[in-house]
Write an enzyme that holds these catalytic residues in place. Sequence first.
Site, PDB file in Angstrom:
ATOM      1  N   HIS A  91       2.376 -11.913  11.098  1.00 34.91           N
ATOM      2  CA  HIS A  91       2.662 -10.353  10.372  1.00 34.91           C
ATOM      3  C   HIS A  91       2.697  -8.653  11.606  1.00 34.91           C
ATOM      4  O   HIS A  91       1.637  -9.296  11.843  1.00 34.91           O
ATOM      5  CB  HIS A  91       2.458 -10.028   8.461  1.00 34.91           C
ATOM      6  CG  HIS A  91       0.709 -10.226   8.797  1.00 34.91           C
ATOM      7  ND1 HIS A  91       0.618 -11.542   8.842  1.00 34.91           N
ATOM      8  CD2 HIS A  91       0.527  -9.051   8.536  1.00 34.91           C
ATOM      9  CE1 HIS A  91      -0.973 -10.937   8.065  1.00 34.91           C
ATOM     10  NE2 HIS A  91      -0.747  -9.381   8.504  1.00 34.91           N
ATOM     11  N   TYR A 128      -6.670  -8.199  14.241  1.00 38.48           N
ATOM     12  CA  TYR A 128      -7.286  -9.688  14.490  1.00 38.48           C
ATOM     13  C   TYR A 128      -8.643  -8.686  13.683  1.00 38.48           C
ATOM     14  O   TYR A 128      -9.067  -7.588  14.092  1.00 38.48           O
ATOM     15  CB  TYR A 128      -7.362  -9.685  15.865  1.00 38.48           C
ATOM     16  CG  TYR A 128      -8.014 -10.814  16.041  1.00 38.48           C
ATOM     17  CD1 TYR A 128      -7.426 -12.227  15.726  1.00 38.48           C
ATOM     18  CD2 TYR A 128      -9.273 -10.534  16.636  1.00 38.48           C
ATOM     19  CE1 TYR A 128      -7.276 -13.594  16.120  1.00 38.48           C
ATOM     20  CE2 TYR A 128      -9.592 -12.386  16.758  1.00 38.48           C
ATOM     21  CZ  TYR A 128      -9.120 -13.876  16.908  1.00 38.48           C
ATOM     22  OH  TYR A 128      -9.105 -15.039  16.545  1.00 38.48           O
ATOM     23  N   LYS A 143       0.738  -1.346  -0.213  1.00 39.53           N
ATOM     24  CA  LYS A 143      -0.549  -0.029   0.259  1.00 39.53           C
ATOM     25  C   LYS A 143       0.830   1.197  -0.076  1.00 39.53           C
ATOM     26  O   LYS A 143       0.064   2.872   0.009  1.00 39.53           O
ATOM     27  CB  LYS A 143      -0.722   0.350   1.083  1.00 39.53           C
ATOM     28  CG  LYS A 143      -1.743  -0.822   1.227  1.00 39.53           C
ATOM     29  CD  LYS A 143      -2.677  -0.585   2.047  1.00 39.53           C
ATOM     30  CE  LYS A 143      -2.885  -0.671   3.788  1.00 39.53           C
ATOM     31  NZ  LYS A 143      -2.985  -2.277   3.583  1.00 39.53           N
TER      32      LYS A 143
HETATM   33  N1  GTA Z   1       4.947  -6.129   0.136  1.00 42.40           N
HETATM   34  O1  GTA Z   1       1.866  -8.884  -2.449  1.00 42.40           O
HETATM   35  C1  GTA Z   1       2.330  -7.918  -1.151  1.00 42.40           C
HETATM   36  C2  GTA Z   1       1.508  -8.214  -0.690  1.00 42.40           C
HETATM   37  N2  GTA Z   1      -0.098  -8.303   0.020  1.00 42.40           N
HETATM   38  C3  GTA Z   1      -0.756  -9.435  -1.333  1.00 42.40           C
HETATM   39  C4  GTA Z   1      -0.661  -7.891   0.970  1.00 42.40           C
HETATM   40  N3  GTA Z   1       0.011  -7.326   1.712  1.00 42.40           N
HETATM   41  C5  GTA Z   1       0.814  -6.707   1.163  1.00 42.40           C
HETATM   42  N4  GTA Z   1       2.069  -6.631   1.245  1.00 42.40           N
HETATM   43  C6  GTA Z   1       3.217  -6.490   0.072  1.00 42.40           C
HETATM   44  N5  GTA Z   1       3.255  -7.303  -0.567  1.00 42.40           N
HETATM   45  O2  GTA Z   1      -1.100  -4.357   4.743  1.00 42.40           O
HETATM   46  C7  GTA Z   1      -0.169  -6.430   2.257  1.00 42.40           C
HETATM   47  C8  GTA Z   1      -0.949  -5.731   2.876  1.00 42.40           C
HETATM   48  C9  GTA Z   1      -1.615  -5.345   4.626  1.00 42.40           C
HETATM   49  C10 GTA Z   1      -0.513  -6.584   4.449  1.00 42.40           C
HETATM   50  C11 GTA Z   1      -1.694  -7.998   5.589  1.00 42.40           C
HETATM   51  O3  GTA Z   1       0.096  -7.003   4.282  1.00 42.40           O
HETATM   52  O4  GTA Z   1      -1.581  -4.043   1.889  1.00 42.40           O
HETATM   53  P1  GTA Z   1      -3.615  -8.552   7.224  1.00 42.40           P
HETATM   54  O5  GTA Z   1      -3.884  -9.416   6.718  1.00 42.40           O
HETATM   55  O6  GTA Z   1      -4.013  -7.594   8.528  1.00 42.40           O
HETATM   56  O7  GTA Z   1      -5.116  -8.391   6.154  1.00 42.40           O
HETATM   57  O8  GTA Z   1      -2.256  -7.289   6.627  1.00 42.40           O
HETATM   58  P2  GTA Z   1      -5.705  -6.466   5.842  1.00 42.40           P
HETATM   59  O9  GTA Z   1      -5.306  -4.998   6.705  1.00 42.40           O
HETATM   60  O10 GTA Z   1      -7.671  -6.246   5.507  1.00 42.40           O
HETATM   61  O11 GTA Z   1      -5.600  -6.391   4.744  1.00 42.40           O
HETATM   62  P3  GTA Z   1      -5.929  -5.120   3.260  1.00 42.40           P
HETATM   63  O12 GTA Z   1      -5.388  -5.708   1.976  1.00 42.40           O
HETATM   64  O13 GTA Z   1      -4.628  -3.852   3.618  1.00 42.40           O
HETATM   65  O14 GTA Z   1      -7.275  -4.508   3.659  1.00 42.40           O
HETATM   66  C12 GTA Z   1      -7.681  -3.621   4.332  1.00 42.40           C
HETATM   67  C13 GTA Z   1      -8.307  -2.127   3.662  1.00 42.40           C
HETATM   68  O15 GTA Z   1      -7.098  -1.887   3.170  1.00 42.40           O
HETATM   69  C14 GTA Z   1      -9.158  -3.202   2.554  1.00 42.40           C
HETATM   70  O16 GTA Z   1     -10.170  -3.342   2.464  1.00 42.40           O
HETATM   71  C15 GTA Z   1      -8.953  -1.401   2.334  1.00 42.40           C
HETATM   72  O17 GTA Z   1      -9.606  -0.465   1.954  1.00 42.40           O
HETATM   73  C16 GTA Z   1      -7.396  -1.090   2.090  1.00 42.40           C
HETATM   74  N6  GTA Z   1      -6.564  -0.959   0.827  1.00 42.40           N
HETATM   75  C17 GTA Z   1      -6.376  -2.474   0.835  1.00 42.40           C
HETATM   76  N7  GTA Z   1      -5.012  -2.429  -0.399  1.00 42.40           N
HETATM   77  C18 GTA Z   1      -4.842  -0.535  -0.884  1.00 42.40           C
HETATM   78  C19 GTA Z   1      -4.177  -0.692  -1.934  1.00 42.40           C
HETATM   79  N8  GTA Z   1      -3.627  -1.221  -2.388  1.00 42.40           N
HETATM   80  N9  GTA Z   1      -4.714   0.834  -1.908  1.00 42.40           N
HETATM   81  C20 GTA Z   1      -5.846   1.829  -1.034  1.00 42.40           C
HETATM   82  N10 GTA Z   1      -6.079   0.893   0.056  1.00 42.40           N
HETATM   83  C21 GTA Z   1      -6.272   0.028   0.214  1.00 42.40           C
END
Ligand code: GTA
Length: 321
Positions: free
Chosen positions: A261, A253, A191
Amino acid sequence: LDSVQPDELVHKVKRTEADNEGGPEVVKESGSGNILSDFQISAVLSDSAREKSIFIHGKLADQEAVVILEKTPIREDTLGEIFSGSRLTLDLRNDIYSTYRLQAPPHINEIKTTVVCPATQKHINKYQRQQSFLLEETWGDYQSITLPYIEKQSFSVQWVYNILEKKAEAERIVYEDPDPEVGFVLLPDFKWDQKQVDDLYLIAITHRRGIRSLRDLSSEHVPLLQNLFQKGKEAILQRYNLSASELRVHLHYQPSYYHLHVHFTKLGYEAPGCGVERAHLLADVIQNLLSDPYYYKTRTLYFPLRADNGLLSKFKEAGRL
Ligand code: GTA
């Protein structure tokens, strides 16, 4: 597949047997080209004028995809170029007030773009704007409802293994402690575009596998957590000149990905998921485990879930919501 900058890098996605939930194995290819030029839009899942972002569902070469477009913060070091190198068109002038449209040079006017492809229905739901509900999960609920659900339904963590095995994002690693028990990899979260520290966002991923979430932690894991906390903070001070007091270091959580992580974000940046209903400060987690080795196996935990999350339905079916 992480952040894609169409004109600089094409990421080719190769799906594997084990990867049936959208955790792509990433093969990086150099070259140029706009993989999004043929993107067929199906629906806008959500958007935010305040965050200047939009989440779009569509098709990319016949595969379901989610594309996230996000305008990035204006960097102080580009101000000179913005003022001297842009086209300025007057919109209105009234007394001492005037507004303009400023067209900045293209290289400082980029849109951060994230592509998830192939995207599953779960990805589409995840990014869709929905009402959230707060759940109350006892240890019994965890064992009888949550654990069976996440064992069957959670997102693939193939992308995590790709990072740990240096198959993807190896060049982005900020710090690594290779120890198999207490070691971890620290790297920019996808992000964060790394252009400015105001919205700094890194994740530390443990080398140790099999720790799904807070619920799996006991005092046995304190050395791992302390090591990650200490060395993560030191690495961020060294690389980004941000001290521990400027960071929010926390776990989610429920997380989306069930491999332990930790999120390192800049204090003051309202990162998604940093609210009290989801974020647990790592410092608190360590203290809780020191005062009660089985803290996370006895406490009721609270967390939000979106309306169409499958786990929410399971809680409803069990009469827990
Ligand atoms: N470096 O391939 C990856 C990768 N993936 C698939 C996920 N992450 C990655 N990082 C790298 N490479 O912070 C990151 C995610 C997240 C962490 C997992 O790993 O960005 P988590 O298991 O606690 O899950 O953390 P979380 O926080 O729910 O995941 P995520 O995807 O951040 O979603 C939360 C909300 O953030 C979403 O519902 C959305 O509203 C927002 N969001 C997600 N992605 C984006 C984005 N690219 N830009 C802006 N907002 C976003």
